[in-house]
Design an enzyme around this catalytic site. Structure first.
Site, PDB file in Angstrom:
ATOM      1  N   GLN A  78      -4.893  -0.552  -4.895  1.00 28.05           N
ATOM      2  CA  GLN A  78      -5.469  -1.662  -5.660  1.00 28.05           C
ATOM      3  C   GLN A  78      -6.164  -1.157  -6.915  1.00 28.05           C
ATOM      4  O   GLN A  78      -6.092  -1.789  -7.970  1.00 28.05           O
ATOM      5  CB  GLN A  78      -6.443  -2.455  -4.782  1.00 28.05           C
ATOM      6  CG  GLN A  78      -6.998  -3.693  -5.482  1.00 28.05           C
ATOM      7  CD  GLN A  78      -7.817  -4.564  -4.553  1.00 28.05           C
ATOM      8  OE1 GLN A  78      -7.568  -4.617  -3.352  1.00 28.05           O
ATOM      9  NE2 GLN A  78      -8.796  -5.252  -5.088  1.00 28.05           N
TER      10      GLN A  78
ATOM     11  N   HIS B 213       0.738   3.372   3.520  1.00 25.96           N
ATOM     12  CA  HIS B 213       1.381   2.944   4.763  1.00 25.96           C
ATOM     13  C   HIS B 213       2.565   2.007   4.529  1.00 25.96           C
ATOM     14  O   HIS B 213       3.233   1.616   5.485  1.00 25.96           O
ATOM     15  CB  HIS B 213       0.360   2.225   5.666  1.00 25.96           C
ATOM     16  CG  HIS B 213      -0.848   3.047   5.974  1.00 25.96           C
ATOM     17  ND1 HIS B 213      -2.045   2.900   5.309  1.00 25.96           N
ATOM     18  CD2 HIS B 213      -1.038   4.055   6.859  1.00 25.96           C
ATOM     19  CE1 HIS B 213      -2.933   3.769   5.774  1.00 25.96           C
ATOM     20  NE2 HIS B 213      -2.344   4.482   6.714  1.00 25.96           N
TER      21      HIS B 213
ATOM     22  N   CYS C   6       0.841  -1.192   0.000  1.00 29.79           N
ATOM     23  CA  CYS C   6       0.000   0.000   0.000  1.00 29.79           C
ATOM     24  C   CYS C   6       0.884   1.253   0.000  1.00 29.79           C
ATOM     25  O   CYS C   6       1.787   1.379   0.831  1.00 29.79           O
ATOM     26  CB  CYS C   6      -0.891  -0.039   1.235  1.00 29.79           C
ATOM     27  SG  CYS C   6      -1.618   1.532   1.694  1.00 29.79           S
ATOM     28  N   GLU C   7       0.615   2.157  -0.910  1.00 29.44           N
ATOM     29  CA  GLU C   7       1.456   3.354  -0.999  1.00 29.44           C
ATOM     30  C   GLU C   7       1.203   4.342   0.144  1.00 29.44           C
ATOM     31  O   GLU C   7       1.990   5.258   0.349  1.00 29.44           O
ATOM     32  CB  GLU C   7       1.249   4.056  -2.342  1.00 29.44           C
ATOM     33  CG  GLU C   7      -0.107   4.682  -2.538  1.00 29.44           C
ATOM     34  CD  GLU C   7      -0.227   5.388  -3.881  1.00 29.44           C
ATOM     35  OE1 GLU C   7      -1.029   6.324  -3.963  1.00 29.44           O
ATOM     36  OE2 GLU C   7       0.468   5.008  -4.840  1.00 29.44           O
TER      37      GLU C   7
END
Length: 205
Positions: free
Chosen positions: A135, A97, A94-95
């Protein structure tokens, strides 16, 4: 599938990428920030290991769709119906976190006289997975890359994944899955074809 790892430079390049030593120092800073002692036995090599792991986990930045998809085949004996590769396992980060996202991709296309080697589709998913992602963006990137490179009559991409940023932190919603899907070409114009893809991957009625 074993990832193709492109080595990051040992020194900063023209774009200002930090050196390996600077990256290792950043990991050491984070260890100190969380209250750890980077000098203790179990952590002495951790900065080196983390940077080496990042080379593999984020190797997707070193490759492009054309390189990954490679050659196409035109000897298809007149076949022009759906080609579907489903249940392609992937992991990304995930960009927001930088926490893992783990899931499966289902990729379908309607050929227009040319097909790809099936393993190339899995490699395309893997390449985009080895980048910081959302996503939604990853779903669109896979579809656009396949559409632009192969130029089929239609493309369908569906991703289902668990986001550990939801299950490990925040609301801590364990076991929840997120589904995203996108369609290009004839798939975008034909709801019946979209339903067929969903049924084939086990998501339709």
């Amino acid at each position: 599938m074993e990832a193709v790892v492109k080595k990051f430079p040992e020194k900063p390049d023209e774009a200002g990428r930090p050196s390996r030593a600077e990256a290792e120092a950043a990991v050491e800073t984070l260890l100190r920030w969380i209250g750890e002692n980077p000098g203790r036995e179990g952590l002495k090599e951790t900065p080196k290991r983390v940077v080496k792991a990042y080379e593999e986990l984020f190797a997707g930045y070193g490759h492009g769709p054309g390189e990954v998809l490679g050659r196409v085949f035109e000897e298809v004996a007149g076949y022009n119906d759906i080609v579907l590769v489903k249940d392609i396992a992937f992991h990304t980060h995930c960009e927001h976190h930088m926490v893992p996202v783990i899931g499966k991709a289902h990729v379908a296309y309607l050929p227009d006289g040319r097909v790809l080697g099936l393993s190339k589709i899995a490699r395309l998913v893997d390449m985009f997975g080895r980048r910081l992602q959302t996503q939604e963006a990853m779903t669109a990137q896979i579809a656009d890359a396949l559409n632009d490179t192969l130029k089929p009559r239609g493309v369908a991409v569906i991703l289902e994944a668990e986001h550990l940023c939801m299950s490990m932190r925040g609301i801590r919603s364990h076991g929840s899955s997120t589904f995203t899907g996108t369609y290009r070409g004839s798939f975008a114009d034909d709801v019946a074809e979209q339903d067929r893809v969903l049924r084939l991957v086990g998501l339709g009625g």
